[in-house]
Design an enzyme around this catalytic site. Structure first.
Site, short mmCIF file in Angstrom:
data_model
loop_
_atom_site.label_atom_id
_atom_site.label_comp_id
_atom_site.label_asym_id
_atom_site.label_seq_id
_atom_site.Cartn_x
_atom_site.Cartn_y
_atom_site.Cartn_z
CB ALA A 66 -0.93 -0.01 1.20
N GLY A 111 0.29 -5.03 0.86
CA GLY A 111 -0.94 -5.06 0.07
C GLY A 111 -0.80 -5.82 -1.23
CD GLU A 134 1.44 -5.58 5.93
OE1 GLU A 134 0.76 -5.65 4.90
OE2 GLU A 134 2.14 -6.53 6.36
#
Length: 257
Positions: A66, A111, A134
């Site tokens: 992301a 992502g 993450e």
């Protein structure tokens, strides 16, 4: 490539979607997710769709994750909305009635890995790198990684990946079942050609039925899932596709689906 963030090419019902932000390593932002969702809505109504291939532009990255620049200053409410948009879009990809294949070059992180997990299977070039990093950014996976990853590779390996944030190469991804095939990067396009040819040669309704049986049956107990399979198997005999396929076999010719 055009300036569109998602490139769409339709090869006689086999649609290829390319995330086109190579300078940002094809990172997912709100614009990309909106464009991808719009394409998927169209594909849901595609009258002769046979399969969907999804990849990233360039040789460095499938999707690097992301877009951190966009996420950095979000409030909790804005983060929830962004994750909800991504989850909705990825669910549309996952629930397309035809096979969906991720073609992975380079980075497939965060992502991007979550996007690949929503595909029916993944083919990786030998330069592919996977991971859910993450926790290195002070967050957890938010696009389905904590749920789809254990369903793909098992809970122990999933917890390993999502709590350490470590990256793995294509061969380890193959070993743990995250991808189905690994090949030299130079051979990926020839594989796509063969795959497209193979998918076009199969009965389109039976392919859809087979995918439905696997996906829907996974959420049921075994007896219910077998009953679903029996119903879908019997339904195949209601149309011309089964008659053509079996007649072609008996007559030693290729079926005309």
């Amino acid at each position: 490539m055009s300036d569109a963030v998602i490139e769409k090419v339709d090869n006689d019902g086999v649609v290829r979607l390319t995330i086109n932000r190579p300078k940002a390593l094809n990172a997912l932002n709100s614009e990309v997710l909106s464009a991808l969702e719009a394409h998927l809505v169209e594909l849901e109504a595609h009258p002769s769709l046979r399969a969907v291939l999804i990849t990233g532009a360039g040789e460095k990255s499938f999707v690097a994750g992301a877009d951190i620049t966009e996420m950095r200053d979000k409030t909790p409410e804005e983060a929830r909305a962004f994750a909800s948009q991504a989850l909705r879009t990825i669910k549309r990809l996952e629930t397309l009635p035809v096979p969906v294949v991720a073609l992975v070059n380079g980075f497939c992180l965060g992502g991007g890995c979550e996007l690949a997990l929503a595909c029916d299977w993944a083919v990786a070039s030998d330069n592919a790198i996977f991971g859910q990093p993450e926790v290195l950014l002070g967050v957890i996976p938010g696009f389905g990684g904590t749920q789809r990853l254990p369903r793909r590779v098992g809970p122990a390996m999933a917890i390993d990946l999502v709590t350490t944030g470590r990256k793995i190469d294509a061969q380890e991804a193959l070993r743990i079942g995250l991808v189905n095939r690994v090949m030299p990067q130079a051979e990926l396009e020839s594989y796509v050609e063969e795959l497209t040819k193979q998918l076009k040669g199969n009965g389109p309704l039976s392919v859809r039925g087979a995918k439905q049986a696997v996906h829907d049956g996974m959420d049921q107990d075994l007896d219910s899932a077998l009953a679903l399979e029996t119903s879908l198997f019997a339904f195949c005999f209601a149309g011309q596709e089964q008659k053509e396929g079996m007649s072609a076999f008996v007559e030693k010719r290729k079926p005309n689906f």
